[in-house]
Structure formats: C-alpha cells, structure tokens
Design a protein around this motif. Sequence first.
Motif, PDB file in Angstrom:
ATOM      1  N   ARG A 155      -1.477   0.111  -1.211  1.00 18.44           N
ATOM      2  CA  ARG A 155      -0.397   0.680  -2.014  1.00 18.44           C
ATOM      3  C   ARG A 155      -0.536   2.196  -2.197  1.00 18.44           C
ATOM      4  N   LEU A 156      -1.753   2.660  -2.423  1.00 22.23           N
ATOM      5  CA  LEU A 156      -1.943   4.064  -2.776  1.00 22.23           C
ATOM      6  C   LEU A 156      -2.452   4.914  -1.614  1.00 22.23           C
ATOM      7  N   GLY A 157      -3.037   4.270  -0.622  1.00 19.85           N
ATOM      8  CA  GLY A 157      -3.598   5.018   0.512  1.00 19.85           C
ATOM      9  C   GLY A 157      -5.074   5.305   0.288  1.00 19.85           C
ATOM     10  N   CYS A 158      -5.821   5.372   1.407  1.00 19.21           N
ATOM     11  CA  CYS A 158      -7.272   5.578   1.311  1.00 19.21           C
ATOM     12  C   CYS A 158      -7.619   6.960   0.777  1.00 19.21           C
ATOM     13  N   VAL A 203     -14.041  -1.486 -10.112  1.00 18.73           N
ATOM     14  CA  VAL A 203     -13.397  -1.988  -8.895  1.00 18.73           C
ATOM     15  C   VAL A 203     -13.222  -0.848  -7.894  1.00 18.73           C
ATOM     16  N   ALA A 204     -12.775   0.274  -8.402  1.00 22.19           N
ATOM     17  CA  ALA A 204     -12.564   1.450  -7.549  1.00 22.19           C
ATOM     18  C   ALA A 204     -12.362   2.661  -8.445  1.00 22.19           C
ATOM     19  N   VAL A 205     -12.419   3.817  -7.822  1.00 22.60           N
ATOM     20  CA  VAL A 205     -12.052   5.055  -8.511  1.00 22.60           C
ATOM     21  C   VAL A 205     -10.796   5.581  -7.832  1.00 22.60           C
ATOM     22  N   LEU A 206      -9.797   5.913  -8.631  1.00 22.80           N
ATOM     23  CA  LEU A 206      -8.549   6.448  -8.072  1.00 22.80           C
ATOM     24  C   LEU A 206      -8.507   7.940  -8.362  1.00 22.80           C
ATOM     25  N   ARG A 207      -8.163   8.710  -7.323  1.00 27.26           N
ATOM     26  CA  ARG A 207      -8.183  10.173  -7.468  1.00 27.26           C
ATOM     27  C   ARG A 207      -6.816  10.762  -7.120  1.00 27.26           C
ATOM     28  N   PRO A 208      -5.866  10.633  -8.033  1.00 28.79           N
ATOM     29  CA  PRO A 208      -4.515  11.142  -7.759  1.00 28.79           C
ATOM     30  C   PRO A 208      -4.487  12.672  -7.712  1.00 28.79           C
ATOM     31  N   ARG A 209      -3.502  13.204  -6.994  1.00 30.44           N
ATOM     32  CA  ARG A 209      -3.378  14.658  -6.833  1.00 30.44           C
ATOM     33  C   ARG A 209      -2.203  15.237  -7.610  1.00 30.44           C
ATOM     34  N   GLU A 228       1.456  10.753  -8.703  1.00 29.49           N
ATOM     35  CA  GLU A 228       0.408   9.852  -8.190  1.00 29.49           C
ATOM     36  C   GLU A 228      -0.356   9.167  -9.322  1.00 29.49           C
ATOM     37  N   VAL A 229      -0.511   9.854 -10.440  1.00 29.94           N
ATOM     38  CA  VAL A 229      -1.140   9.183 -11.598  1.00 29.94           C
ATOM     39  C   VAL A 229      -0.250   8.014 -12.024  1.00 29.94           C
ATOM     40  N   GLN A 230       1.062   8.256 -12.051  1.00 32.70           N
ATOM     41  CA  GLN A 230       1.981   7.162 -12.400  1.00 32.70           C
ATOM     42  C   GLN A 230       1.848   5.999 -11.410  1.00 32.70           C
ATOM     43  N   ASP A 231       1.764   6.337 -10.115  1.00 30.04           N
ATOM     44  CA  ASP A 231       1.585   5.289  -9.102  1.00 30.04           C
ATOM     45  C   ASP A 231       0.304   4.493  -9.368  1.00 30.04           C
ATOM     46  N   CYS A 232      -0.755   5.198  -9.680  1.00 29.51           N
ATOM     47  CA  CYS A 232      -2.041   4.527  -9.921  1.00 29.51           C
ATOM     48  C   CYS A 232      -1.926   3.558 -11.098  1.00 29.51           C
ATOM     49  N   VAL A 233      -1.306   4.022 -12.176  1.00 27.31           N
ATOM     50  CA  VAL A 233      -1.189   3.170 -13.365  1.00 27.31           C
ATOM     51  C   VAL A 233      -0.329   1.948 -13.053  1.00 27.31           C
TER      52      VAL A 233
END
Lengths: 478, 478
Positions: free
Chosen positions: B24-27, B52-58, B62-67
């Motif tokens: 969904r978010l890309g590697c 589970v993972a660390v998400l690093r939005p730019r 992208e923060v909204q996508d992560c949430v």
Amino acid sequence: MDAIKGHEDKSETRAEFVQALEARLGCEIVVTGTDVAVYCRDWHGDIQSDAVAVLRPRSTAEVQDCVRAAIDLGLQVVPQGGNTGLVLGAVPDAPDRQVVVSLERMTKIRSLDADNFSAVVEAGIVLEDLKEKVAQEGLYFPLALGAQGSCRLGGNVATNAGGVNVLRYGMTRELLLGLEVVLPDGSLFEGLNCLRKDNRGIDLKQLFIGSEGTLGIITAVSVKLLPAPEQVATALLALGSLEDAITLYRRARRQCCDLMSAFEFMPPIAFELAKEGMPDLVLPMQAEYPAYVLMELSGSGLVDIDDLMVRFVEFAFEEGLALDGVIATSQAQARNLWLIREGMNEGQAKRGKHLRTDISVPLSRMAEFVSEVEAKIGTEMPDAICVSYGHVGDGNVHLNVLPGSRGDVDEQIYCAKQIANEVLDRYNGSISAEHGIGRLKKDDFSQRLTDVHRRLLESVRSAIDPALTMNRGCQIDL
Amino acid sequence: MDAIKGHEDKSETRAEFVQALEARLGCEIVVTGTDVAVYCRDWHGDIQSDAVAVLRPRSTAEVQDCVRAAIDLGLQVVPQGGNTGLVLGAVPDAPDRQVVVSLERMTKIRSLDADNFSAVVEAGIVLEDLKEKVAQEGLYFPLALGAQGSCRLGGNVATNAGGVNVLRYGMTRELLLGLEVVLPDGSLFEGLNCLRKDNRGIDLKQLFIGSEGTLGIITAVSVKLLPAPEQVATALLALGSLEDAITLYRRARRQCCDLMSAFEFMPPIAFELAKEGMPDLVLPMQAEYPAYVLMELSGSGLVDIDDLMVRFVEFAFEEGLALDGVIATSQAQARNLWLIREGMNEGQAKRGKHLRTDISVPLSRMAEFVSEVEAKIGTEMPDAICVSYGHVGDGNVHLNVLPGSRGDVDEQIYCAKQIANEVLDRYNGSISAEHGIGRLKKDDFSQRLTDVHRRLLESVRSAIDPALTMNRGCQIDL
C-alpha cells in the motif's frame, strides 16, 4: 390564541421553575423579577434579554448546587462574571429555559504566596481588585484592559482576555497556573495547583480557557504574579504612517528587549474622538501627523527604564521614524497619555452605533491590510469614517467604522463588516483576535470552520457536556 | 506447543502486515527487519522493544496514508520524532500490533516571516537545525534543552518540552502559534496560522500539546520567533545553601526584570560528576561551597547586559548571598560554565543506573522539600548519593539518587522513588515537571488522578480517538 396559550404555558413554567429553584437553593441565592434585567443586558446596552432567574452562589459547593438544580429542572446554565464581554457570551438567548449563574459573590483571595509569585483567587474577583491587592505585596498581575474596574477574573479566563500588555505578558492563558471548574454534570475539576512547571500529560485546563462557559463554570484560578514594575516610562510618538509604526515596533522589540509592555497605535482622529469622549482632556500635541504610537516600557531593580526610553526615542528620531514625540515626566502625564487611548473609545461610543471589529493579521501584512480595507470602505461608503487602532505589536487592530449620514446605519455597518471580512479572509486573519466568539460572532465563526475543525469542536463539547447544559447557543450551534 | 503455534501465528501475521503495508505505501516508506530496532530503543538504552514496522512518510499526505493504512489493518500507531524522550512516550509496547510513524524525513522550513517573527516548520526538523536556521535571519527560537541536537520539533510539541530557558520564555506551549495534525482517523486538522493573537473560542491545538502522540500526529508547527539576543552574560555563583539560591532567584527576578534567561542550581557534587563525565573540563573554582548557581542574562539593542550582570553580581555579594563567583568574559568561558551543567549529566550516566526524577513544587517550599527528601534518603539508604539540581527558578528540581554499593540497585531506586513521591504528595508537587508521562510514569500518574480528572481525560481521548489508534498504552490505560 394558540400563541397566547403557548405564552401562558411558558409563564406558568417559568413561575414553577422559580419556585423549584427557590425551594431547593433558598431565596438568598435566587434573583427574580426586575432584578434579573441587569444580568441580561450586554455591555454596550444594545441587547436586552431575559432569563428564568439569576443564581448567585457564594461558594464552589453552591455553584455545584446551582448546576445540579438546573440539570434536574431541565434548565440550561449561562455562566457570568462581570458581564463586560463584547460578543454576548454571557447574555442568555433562551429566556424560558436558561438561568444565569453569576460569580459576583465569590471574590475572595484564597491564598497569596509572594515567595512563589502566585495566588489562588475566586473567579468572581474584579480584575482591578486583584491587581490592587497583589500590588500591596509588591507584586503584579499583568492583565490590563479597559473594563478592569468591572470585569471579573473568571470571565477573563473563560474569554482568554487580551488587553494592552499582551505583547509582553501574553493573553490570560499565559498568566494562569491552575483552575477549579464546576463541570456540566455538577462535579468538580480540581486543578488549582501553583506549580510553574507541571507537564503531566494533556493539560485539561487549556480547554476551559477561551471556552466562554460552554464547558463548565470556572470557580477559582491560580494566577502567576510578577515583581511589581517600579519604573514605568510612557511616550507618545508621532509617525508618518501605520507602516512606520510597525517598523518602529520591530525596532523596539530588538532595542528594548523584553522591557516593552505596551505599543498602541492610534490614527489622527483619535485626538478628535478623545476630546469628544473626555472634553477636559489636555492634548499633548496637535494632530498634525498621520499616525501615533503610545509606547510603554517597564521594569524594576537595576534596569534604568527612563534612560532606556530616552535612548530609544532618540534612536527613533535618528532612524527618521519618529517625527514628533513626548515622554511623560510624571505619573500624571503618563496617565494623561493613556486617557487619549481611553477617551478615543468613549468618543466612538458617543458617535452612536458603529462597526467594531477585533481583527488580527500577521504583523508583516498589517499595514497593507488596513490600507486595503480603508480604501475599499472609502470607495463604497465615502462618508463613513474608519478608526483603525489597537495593539499593533500583536498584529491586532480594531478597525472600526463610524457610519456616515447617508443611508441606514445598520446597513452601513453590515456593508463595512462584509468588506472587512472579505479582505481579512484573503489575509488569513482572525475575526476575533481577543474578544472571543460568544453569540455575536457565531455565524461568522461557523462559516469559516473546516469540517474537521467543526467535528473536533463538536466531539469535545459533547464529550464534556453531553446534555448541552452549559451556555448552549454560545460559540457553535450543536 | 500452543505457545509456539501462537508465536508462529503472530509471526505470520506480522509478515502479512508488512506485506500489506509495503503493497500500500511502497518500500520507500516501510522499514522492516533489523533496521526497526533503533526506533524501538529508549534514549537511555534501558529498554529495547520492537514493532511490526517503522513508517517514514515524507509529507503530510503520506502521514495520512500511513495512518489510514494502519487503521485498515487494525494496527496501532506510535508517533515518533527524535526518540529522545525520557518517559517511553515514543517506544512501542505492543510489538505485534504497533507501527512506529517516524517524522524524521519531514524537516523543511515551509516559510519564515522575519517581519512577523514567525516560521512554519515541518515537525521532523531537529531543534538545533531550526535554531540555527532562524539565527541566520537574526532571529531566535528560545527552546533549549540537552537533546537539542537530536530531538525533533514535533516531539517537543507533543511532550510540551521544557529546558533551561523556561523561566523567561515558557514551555514549548508558549512558543507556538499553530499546529497541523493528522488525526486518528487520518483526517487533517489545519491550524497553522501565524497570528500572535487569535481568540476564536476553544483553542483545540492546546489539546495536542503535551498529548504525547495520543490524539494525533503533529506534522507541522507555526512557531513564535524573537530577536536574537546579541548580548549574553553568564555567571557561576557559589552560595551557602539551596535556600539562598532561591532567595537569590527572587532578587534576580526583581533586579534583572525579564532579562534573566537561565538560573540553574547545582550541588557541590556537580563538579565531581562533571569531571567524570568530561575529564578535560577546566573547572573555574573549587567545590568548597554548599551550592552553585549558573545564571544567564540576555538581550539586545540598547540594554547593556554585561553591565547588568556585573551590577547584579555586586548586589548578590552585598546582600551576603554570593560567597564566590565568576562572570564569563568570553563566549568560550561561558560555554565552559555550561559544560559543567552538561558534564554533570554525563557523569551521572557513567555511574550506571540511578533514580532520575523530574519534580516540581512551589518555589516557596522547594528548599524545605529537597532537604526533607535528602534527609529521609540519607537515613534509609546511607550510602546512596543525592544529586539535586535543576531549573529552580521554575520550581523544577531533578532530585536524582545514585545507589550505594550495598543492596540491589533496582531495589534502591524503587525505595528512593517511593520516599521522594511520598514527600512530594504532601507538598502537592508534580511527578513530571517537564518530561511528560509516557509509559514510564503512567502508573504513578494514574494513582494520583481524581475520578473527575480521569473521566475527563477518558472522554476527551475517546472523543478524538474512539478506536484508540494513537499511541495506545501511553499516558493512561483506557
């Protein structure tokens, strides 16, 4: 006939409410009849409303009793301090279903800790009384506004009051350490600590500051105090424009560090209005310049405030910003300079109904903003008069408009407001820099809310007051 | 077998989660495997968790996508800035159900308005970078703390960070004009205005300040800036006691007005610890006195800060409060004085595990409080060493305890904490003056909540995050 019947029904219900309130709370607490009117009138005298009764509790426990009685009777509560607000936040709007709860009998200083620079005070204390009492201990509560002889601290907190010293000391929010609040269900939030730093998670008291009585009744407040400023220097400077005034403010911010306590902008018409408002006023200079600034520096101890003012005024002349100026050499002279500021307000009041605004924009765009609005009003309403003045250091301008003789007054006020707001929206400004929303600005506020903002406000308000007991009709409609 | 099966199930689920997140978010956004560890370790290195993972939005989008991705997968979100917090607020505690959302790639200054003394900044900017960038424009962001080379602004806001300049400029809360926040449902609260005064009702941004990521993810911040202090004067004074230090603070508050920017108390052992922490440190005086104060005055323009410091130090000697002292005559000397303060912390770290506290009490009772706690610890744990130091002007003391050689270290730490908290409760103090609650202080916080306070916190949190997506396990258990 139906309408009359409806009216009769309501009268009976109101009488029954009063009876029930008196039975439960005692006649000592419940005010009814003609005595209610004064609590239901707004500060400017434009609006006269009514209420089932006014409740005047003497203690926090009695405030809780009042709220519980109202809940049990299905009544709404309108909390009230000095009733000096400017946006109808404490004026009832549903006379048959609302009681006013006035804090005016809760005026005690519960404790004063000079060594901690703090005090715990009941919410009904008049601001000026608080200032005077702490001054006797060599201390200072910096909140300062026109209504300070009548407004009460709880109302200042509920509206997050501003005033002339904000640029140095912040809004009321920044002057508080703790709150005691009777919540919409009658329970008590006990947050009256006197700690300078307390970072235990979400700071709930922040919600009540500026909530205008919609989330509870503030019954007591812990306030920050400061050493009393033993030295105060006041100057009135004449300048070439509002833009120069803002440039001067920026220079003063750097040159005088954190010792500047007021920086008030006034247009030339201020002098004329001040004379109208206070005919005995002696003006220190003729109104021959396009702009004026009333500036105050203050401090204590080892800092020489008078010397700093003299050197700053010299600097202002050297920079070509000040064109003329006077520095007060006595308290009486300083008082006289402030009277121009106050007289200007009285003069406006004497001119009758007019548009009052309370706008903020970024300081970097204020001159441009004021000039754009004034030009538009000048074009569309040629004989109206703009009086733009205020706390320019905070980016806060009261851009008032006195209607001209041509055309309906209310229509002119409406038209001027539309012009100001249309420009304001393009500058991302605020329709309420310091006065709050209340009932007066509810629609203008609501129209500018994003969906997300509105939803958050509704969630928070419903979470704390699910029955909508507290000041329903204020800030937003739910 | 069941346990192992359960474990296998979880591993599969985690792998599935990772796959779904990557799809969904890309590697580019999703960090997994061994790279996760560093985001799940606390600042002191005491705790190593997992996620589970660390998400690093730019970007905010992208923060909204992560949430939204986390919500759709039933995962919880742990927001993280520089991960320098001291109370485990950003360290996951449910490795199989939580993702860390790190703001470290969102470091832009979106705009800087020098004429409005403001900037809009992304939340992932490192505090020191922000300070340096605004300094290039002759401006100043006053937040100053030990971790400023690593901590990120969003974390400072989420924890309402304090530091050494609070007595003059306030906590982070008082340095903000607006916030942009991704809410627990992925929607965006757009509150990034740059107005000095904006009093439109309930100020929602206040809720997010100090919420430690439990109400949303702060993605950008409007900050207040000040003119850069061109003059800074630093002095180290030796005194007879903590009580004298507090008296000196009160005098300084009056004598130096609002020009004092730091007033740090240190006990004699500070010098020994500083030498251990930084062996090359040159000490300006021998530790022959019971108490030390590191004091800073700062300002710009027409105020002579050096002269003010000289006169204040003279005053302190005349009053019999200062027994010895040095005033830095160069930036290098001033830096050296501050190194004692920093070295003291490193020295404590080198002594191994110890009790760290972050206590506030009213200034009027601080000397009494510290002396009572130290006496009790001295009696019950005779070979433990108390190191009480900190921002005494704010009533904030870090009363740390280094365990003695006798007895178990953890037991000693527990015992010392119990003693400190028991006394603290009698003084109506705070268990967290500046560090927050996080997961570390959750139980101590919870035990001290009134029912009303807890109910309010629960209502607000449920209102904004009904699904408990955001930093569940932090501040309170719901």
